[in-house]
Structure formats: C-alpha cells, structure tokens
Design a protein around this motif. Structure first.
Motif, PDB file in Angstrom:
ATOM      1  N   MET A   1      75.103  56.410 -37.131  1.00 29.07           N
ATOM      2  CA  MET A   1      73.941  55.804 -36.491  1.00 29.07           C
ATOM      3  C   MET A   1      74.306  54.427 -35.946  1.00 29.07           C
ATOM      4  SD  MET A   1      70.732  56.698 -38.969  1.00 29.07           S
ATOM      5  CE  MET A   1      71.511  56.014 -40.445  1.00 29.07           C
ATOM      6  N   ARG A   2      73.718  54.074 -34.807  1.00 23.42           N
ATOM      7  CA  ARG A   2      73.957  52.767 -34.218  1.00 23.42           C
ATOM      8  C   ARG A   2      72.810  51.812 -34.542  1.00 23.42           C
ATOM      9  NH1 ARG A   2      76.263  53.824 -28.070  1.00 23.42           N
ATOM     10  NH2 ARG A   2      78.231  54.801 -28.682  1.00 23.42           N
ATOM     11  N   ALA A   3      73.162  50.534 -34.650  1.00 26.34           N
ATOM     12  CA  ALA A   3      72.135  49.534 -34.928  1.00 26.34           C
ATOM     13  C   ALA A   3      71.389  49.199 -33.643  1.00 26.34           C
ATOM     14  CB  ALA A   3      72.777  48.275 -35.500  1.00 26.34           C
ATOM     15  N   PRO A   4      70.066  49.282 -33.622  1.00 25.26           N
ATOM     16  CA  PRO A   4      69.317  48.948 -32.416  1.00 25.26           C
ATOM     17  C   PRO A   4      69.419  47.458 -32.111  1.00 25.26           C
ATOM     18  CG  PRO A   4      67.836  49.259 -34.278  1.00 25.26           C
ATOM     19  CD  PRO A   4      69.205  49.685 -34.738  1.00 25.26           C
ATOM     20  N   GLY A   5      69.430  47.141 -30.822  1.00 22.75           N
ATOM     21  CA  GLY A   5      69.398  45.746 -30.419  1.00 22.75           C
ATOM     22  C   GLY A   5      70.725  45.017 -30.499  1.00 22.75           C
ATOM     23  N   VAL A   6      71.812  45.710 -30.793  1.00 21.67           N
ATOM     24  CA  VAL A   6      73.132  45.080 -30.855  1.00 21.67           C
ATOM     25  C   VAL A   6      74.049  45.817 -29.876  1.00 21.67           C
ATOM     26  CG1 VAL A   6      75.071  44.403 -32.299  1.00 21.67           C
ATOM     27  CG2 VAL A   6      72.770  44.498 -33.267  1.00 21.67           C
ATOM     28  N   PRO A   7      74.247  45.303 -28.665  1.00 24.62           N
ATOM     29  CA  PRO A   7      75.085  45.979 -27.683  1.00 24.62           C
ATOM     30  C   PRO A   7      76.505  46.201 -28.191  1.00 24.62           C
ATOM     31  CG  PRO A   7      73.786  44.245 -26.637  1.00 24.62           C
ATOM     32  CD  PRO A   7      73.623  44.090 -28.128  1.00 24.62           C
ATOM     33  N   GLU A   8      77.131  47.251 -27.709  1.00 25.12           N
ATOM     34  CA  GLU A   8      78.460  47.636 -28.172  1.00 25.12           C
ATOM     35  C   GLU A   8      79.486  46.524 -28.007  1.00 25.12           C
ATOM     36  OE1 GLU A   8      80.847  50.163 -30.131  1.00 25.12           O
ATOM     37  OE2 GLU A   8      78.949  50.948 -29.375  1.00 25.12           O
ATOM     38  N   CYS A   9      79.390  45.765 -26.909  1.00 28.29           N
ATOM     39  CA  CYS A   9      80.418  44.752 -26.611  1.00 28.29           C
ATOM     40  C   CYS A   9      80.058  43.371 -27.139  1.00 28.29           C
ATOM     41  CB  CYS A   9      80.661  44.683 -25.109  1.00 28.29           C
ATOM     42  SG  CYS A   9      79.204  44.189 -24.154  1.00 28.29           S
ATOM     43  N   ASP A  10      78.928  43.240 -27.811  1.00 22.16           N
ATOM     44  CA  ASP A  10      78.468  41.926 -28.277  1.00 22.16           C
ATOM     45  C   ASP A  10      78.847  41.668 -29.729  1.00 22.16           C
ATOM     46  OD1 ASP A  10      77.286  41.626 -25.832  1.00 22.16           O
ATOM     47  OD2 ASP A  10      75.292  41.140 -26.604  1.00 22.16           O
ATOM     48  N   ILE A  11      79.111  40.405 -30.022  1.00 29.68           N
ATOM     49  CA  ILE A  11      79.142  39.907 -31.394  1.00 29.68           C
ATOM     50  C   ILE A  11      78.199  38.705 -31.443  1.00 29.68           C
ATOM     51  CG2 ILE A  11      80.512  38.797 -33.203  1.00 29.68           C
ATOM     52  CD1 ILE A  11      82.900  40.412 -32.284  1.00 29.68           C
ATOM     53  N   HIS A  12      77.198  38.788 -32.286  1.00 30.45           N
ATOM     54  CA  HIS A  12      76.248  37.698 -32.427  1.00 30.45           C
ATOM     55  C   HIS A  12      76.683  36.820 -33.607  1.00 30.45           C
ATOM     56  CE1 HIS A  12      72.785  40.181 -30.408  1.00 30.45           C
ATOM     57  NE2 HIS A  12      73.858  40.052 -29.639  1.00 30.45           N
ATOM     58  N   VAL A  13      76.749  35.524 -33.371  1.00 32.73           N
ATOM     59  CA  VAL A  13      77.091  34.567 -34.427  1.00 32.73           C
ATOM     60  C   VAL A  13      75.911  33.618 -34.589  1.00 32.73           C
ATOM     61  CG1 VAL A  13      78.697  32.799 -35.228  1.00 32.73           C
ATOM     62  CG2 VAL A  13      79.554  34.740 -33.884  1.00 32.73           C
ATOM     63  N   TRP A  14      75.229  33.762 -35.714  1.00 32.27           N
ATOM     64  CA  TRP A  14      74.057  32.937 -35.997  1.00 32.27           C
ATOM     65  C   TRP A  14      74.475  31.680 -36.743  1.00 32.27           C
ATOM     66  CZ3 TRP A  14      69.229  34.114 -34.209  1.00 32.27           C
ATOM     67  CH2 TRP A  14      69.038  35.409 -33.710  1.00 32.27           C
ATOM     68  N   LEU A  15      73.966  30.527 -36.292  1.00 38.07           N
ATOM     69  CA  LEU A  15      74.219  29.241 -36.935  1.00 38.07           C
ATOM     70  C   LEU A  15      73.006  28.871 -37.778  1.00 38.07           C
ATOM     71  CD1 LEU A  15      75.983  29.270 -34.218  1.00 38.07           C
ATOM     72  CD2 LEU A  15      76.017  26.790 -34.467  1.00 38.07           C
ATOM     73  N   LEU A  16      73.252  28.598 -39.038  1.00 33.83           N
ATOM     74  CA  LEU A  16      72.183  28.230 -39.965  1.00 33.83           C
ATOM     75  C   LEU A  16      72.481  26.843 -40.522  1.00 33.83           C
ATOM     76  CD1 LEU A  16      69.696  28.953 -41.749  1.00 33.83           C
ATOM     77  CD2 LEU A  16      71.320  29.883 -43.414  1.00 33.83           C
ATOM     78  N   HIS A  17      71.583  25.901 -40.271  1.00 32.25           N
ATOM     79  CA  HIS A  17      71.743  24.543 -40.782  1.00 32.25           C
ATOM     80  C   HIS A  17      71.152  24.488 -42.193  1.00 32.25           C
ATOM     81  CE1 HIS A  17      73.245  22.692 -37.064  1.00 32.25           C
ATOM     82  NE2 HIS A  17      72.471  23.571 -36.450  1.00 32.25           N
ATOM     83  N   LEU A  18      72.015  24.306 -43.166  1.00 31.49           N
ATOM     84  CA  LEU A  18      71.603  24.408 -44.559  1.00 31.49           C
ATOM     85  C   LEU A  18      70.773  23.222 -45.030  1.00 31.49           C
ATOM     86  CD1 LEU A  18      74.953  25.797 -45.992  1.00 31.49           C
ATOM     87  CD2 LEU A  18      72.842  27.069 -45.544  1.00 31.49           C
ATOM     88  N   ASP A  19      70.751  22.128 -44.255  1.00 32.16           N
ATOM     89  CA  ASP A  19      69.903  20.996 -44.635  1.00 32.16           C
ATOM     90  C   ASP A  19      68.457  21.210 -44.197  1.00 32.16           C
ATOM     91  OD1 ASP A  19      70.544  20.857 -41.970  1.00 32.16           O
ATOM     92  OD2 ASP A  19      70.836  18.683 -41.929  1.00 32.16           O
ATOM     93  N   GLN A  20      68.179  22.344 -43.549  1.00 36.43           N
ATOM     94  CA  GLN A  20      66.818  22.677 -43.140  1.00 36.43           C
ATOM     95  C   GLN A  20      66.369  23.901 -43.940  1.00 36.43           C
ATOM     96  OE1 GLN A  20      66.981  23.191 -38.877  1.00 36.43           O
ATOM     97  NE2 GLN A  20      67.889  21.178 -38.546  1.00 36.43           N
ATOM     98  N   ALA A  21      66.122  23.690 -45.216  1.00 37.81           N
ATOM     99  CA  ALA A  21      65.786  24.801 -46.115  1.00 37.81           C
ATOM    100  C   ALA A  21      64.492  25.472 -45.685  1.00 37.81           C
ATOM    101  CB  ALA A  21      65.674  24.287 -47.542  1.00 37.81           C
ATOM    102  N   TRP A  22      64.516  26.799 -45.629  1.00 34.39           N
ATOM    103  CA  TRP A  22      63.320  27.558 -45.275  1.00 34.39           C
ATOM    104  C   TRP A  22      63.165  28.815 -46.131  1.00 34.39           C
ATOM    105  CZ3 TRP A  22      64.458  32.489 -43.622  1.00 34.39           C
ATOM    106  CH2 TRP A  22      65.777  32.710 -43.200  1.00 34.39           C
TER     107      TRP A  22
END
Length: 226
Positions: A1-22
């Motif tokens: 099965m493929r993950a929806p919303g993630v194109p085959e040629c893409d790599i998403h890199v999410w940046l999370l600022h740890l000093d902004q606790a949520w």
C-alpha cells in the motif's frame, strides 16, 4: 500500500523547534510514556516527548489515521518503522539542541543533525569518527571551519547508517565519504545518496536516501501545521 499525500519522488523534512512546546505525554502510547519517564535528564525527556508526538502527528496526517492509531515497531538493529499492516512509508528522526528533524518518504532514508555549539574536541575525535583518507584535509582546517566540516561529515555518516539500519554495528571510520559533482556519496555503495541540508543558523544536517535526486521539501511543524 502507498501512503496518501506523499509523492513518489518527494522526501518531506519537518523542522520542529523544541523550545516551542506544544505536545504533552498523553499524546504518546503507554509504552512511549513509560520510556519518557525513564529519562533522567529533563531536556532529553522533553525532546523525546515533543519529537515522538510530532512524528505521530505527521504520520497520522500522511496516512489519514489518528496519531495514536499509528502502529510503530522496531526493525533491523532497533530502527523504528511502521507496523507491517500500514501503508509503505519510511521515516527517520533526529534532534540536537533546540531543533528536531522528521524525514518522511517512500524510499529508505536516514536523517541526522548537530548543533554547532555542541562542545567537543573535533581534532581528538576525528581519527575514530572519520575515514583515514579524510583526516589530512580535515586536520589542516582552522577552527571553526574544521569544527563545521567535522560535524558535516558526522551527520552524513549518521544519516547513512541510520538509513541502512546498521547503526552502531558499523564503525564510522570504516565509511569513506567522497565529494564530487556537487554531491556527497559513500565510497563503494552506489545504492545510497547523500544530501547536505540547509538548516537554520547554528545547525548542520544531512539526509541519506536510496533515491538519487529526490525533491526535498523542508517544512516547519507547528501546533496547527496543515
């Protein structure tokens, strides 16, 4: 099965600022909450809670599932992965200082980052962490250039071994990195490709993937990212 919303040629890199606790521990599974309680260092505990909760949020968004419904398990050498019943989606996480990275794609991958303010004697560490062929050039570099280059080489190696799942089973000094044609590569392993990430000031980060020319999309993760 493929993950929806993630194109085959893409790599998403999410940046999370740890000093902004949520996030809070109740956004983790019971096993993850128990793991968080075992951290003696408050900063390490905070980093784990924020990063793991963010990982669940991003995976849940990509897979169309509630974050706590995401099944996570350990694979080769303890590398986290999605449960076999879920769509195919690769991920990897790293954090240092007040920043965390979450990389996702549909190809095997690894990610690593380091804070440039991390106190270390890079000249002393270099023989154990770098291939012998890299040492002459590195040792001729003055500070802070040598410090930055050492961390660049370190994150490239870490991203690679995290991607392959080998982890500490492989000595860093046995991995020879090469640079040419504006790209990094691992000598003797044409199946993996290395990418230096452009991150906020004060950080060095790298991505390794089995995809040669992925579209790398950097995104900032907040409490309401979509």
């Amino acid at each position: 099965m493929r993950a929806p919303g993630v194109p085959e040629c893409d790599i998403h890199v999410w940046l999370l600022h740890l000093d902004q606790a949520w996030a809070s521990p109740d956004q983790l599974s019971p096993d993850e909450q128990a793991r968080a309680r075992r951290y003696q260092c408050r900063h390490a505990r905070h980093s784990f809670v924020q990063t793991r909760a963010a990982l669940r949020q991003v995976l849940g968004h990509c897979l169309g599932l509630p974050p706590l419904a995401i099944g996570l398990e350990e694979g080769h050498h303890g590398k986290p992965r999605l449960a076999a019943s879920l769509p195919r989606l690769e991920f990897n996480v790293s954090h240092s200082g007040q920043l965390a990275l979450i990389a996702l794609g549909r190809t095997p991958l690894g990610v690593d980052l380091e804070h440039l303010d991390r106190p270390l004697d890079w000249r002393e560490l270099a023989p154990a962490c770098c291939h012998p062929d890299e040492l002459p050039v590195l040792r001729r570099m003055p500070d802070p250039d040598g410090h930055r280059q050492f961390l660049r080489l370190w994150t490239l190696r870490e991203a690679y071994v995290k991607g392959t799942g080998e982890g500490l089973s492989q000595s860093p000094a046995d991995i020879r990195l090469e640079y040419g044609d504006a790209a990094w590569r691992v000598a003797g392993d044409a199946g993996w490709h290395l990418h230096a990430l452009t991150l906020p000031g004060g950080y060095v980060g790298s991505l390794a993937a089995t995809m040669k020319n992925p579209v790398v999309r950097l995104k900032a993760l907040t409490a309401t990212p979509w």
